[in-house]
Scaffold this motif. Sequence first.
Motif, PDB file in Angstrom:
ATOM      1  N   ARG A  15       0.833  -1.204   0.000  1.00  0.00           N
ATOM      2  CA  ARG A  15       0.000   0.000   0.000  1.00  0.00           C
ATOM      3  C   ARG A  15       0.865   1.250   0.000  1.00  0.00           C
ATOM      4  NH1 ARG A  15      -4.290  -0.316   4.605  1.00  0.00           N
ATOM      5  NH2 ARG A  15      -5.587   1.018   3.313  1.00  0.00           N
ATOM      6  N   SER A  16       1.913   1.240   0.793  1.00  0.00           N
ATOM      7  CA  SER A  16       2.823   2.376   0.848  1.00  0.00           C
ATOM      8  C   SER A  16       3.489   2.588  -0.507  1.00  0.00           C
ATOM      9  CB  SER A  16       3.879   2.136   1.926  1.00  0.00           C
ATOM     10  OG  SER A  16       4.879   3.119   1.868  1.00  0.00           O
ATOM     11  N   GLY A  17       3.959   1.511  -1.105  1.00  0.00           N
ATOM     12  CA  GLY A  17       4.590   1.604  -2.416  1.00  0.00           C
ATOM     13  C   GLY A  17       3.635   2.105  -3.485  1.00  0.00           C
ATOM     14  N   SER A  36      -6.120   2.204  -2.912  1.00  0.00           N
ATOM     15  CA  SER A  36      -5.485   1.672  -1.706  1.00  0.00           C
ATOM     16  C   SER A  36      -6.499   1.371  -0.606  1.00  0.00           C
ATOM     17  CB  SER A  36      -4.434   2.651  -1.171  1.00  0.00           C
ATOM     18  OG  SER A  36      -5.039   3.820  -0.656  1.00  0.00           O
ATOM     19  N   LEU A  37      -7.706   1.901  -0.760  1.00  0.00           N
ATOM     20  CA  LEU A  37      -8.804   1.713   0.200  1.00  0.00           C
ATOM     21  C   LEU A  37      -8.535   2.327   1.567  1.00  0.00           C
ATOM     22  CD1 LEU A  37      -9.875  -1.940  -0.699  1.00  0.00           C
ATOM     23  CD2 LEU A  37     -10.767   0.222  -1.610  1.00  0.00           C
ATOM     24  N   HIS A  38      -7.624   3.305   1.623  1.00  0.00           N
ATOM     25  CA  HIS A  38      -7.438   4.054   2.864  1.00  0.00           C
ATOM     26  C   HIS A  38      -8.685   4.886   3.117  1.00  0.00           C
ATOM     27  CE1 HIS A  38      -3.079   3.252   2.411  1.00  0.00           C
ATOM     28  NE2 HIS A  38      -3.072   3.421   3.715  1.00  0.00           N
ATOM     29  N   LYS A  39      -9.114   4.931   4.359  1.00  0.00           N
ATOM     30  CA  LYS A  39     -10.245   5.776   4.735  1.00  0.00           C
ATOM     31  C   LYS A  39      -9.771   7.087   5.336  1.00  0.00           C
ATOM     32  CE  LYS A  39     -13.546   2.115   5.223  1.00  0.00           C
ATOM     33  NZ  LYS A  39     -13.370   0.801   5.690  1.00  0.00           N
ATOM     34  N   SER A  40      -8.587   7.080   5.912  1.00  0.00           N
ATOM     35  CA  SER A  40      -8.036   8.250   6.580  1.00  0.00           C
ATOM     36  C   SER A  40      -7.056   8.963   5.657  1.00  0.00           C
ATOM     37  CB  SER A  40      -7.319   7.826   7.859  1.00  0.00           C
ATOM     38  OG  SER A  40      -6.481   8.862   8.325  1.00  0.00           O
TER      39      SER A  40
END
Length: 64
Positions: A15-17, A36-40
């Motif tokens: 995810r970071s990459g 990435s499906l990050h919510k924040s």
Amino acid sequence: MAGLDPALFSAQGLRSGHLTEAANRGISLPEAMQQSLHKSVTQAASYYSNPERKNGRAARLLSQ
């Protein structure tokens, strides 16, 4: 599920990459977050490396 060796790849690393590469390619953070499906935004932004860093003065010190 992707068939990758978990000793070599972590979900966080992938995810970071992904976010770092998105920044390098000029993709906006909100658009990258859709994948990435990050919510924040705060959490995602911590991975979204500034693409200017690789061309900055400090980075040039590494190539000397």
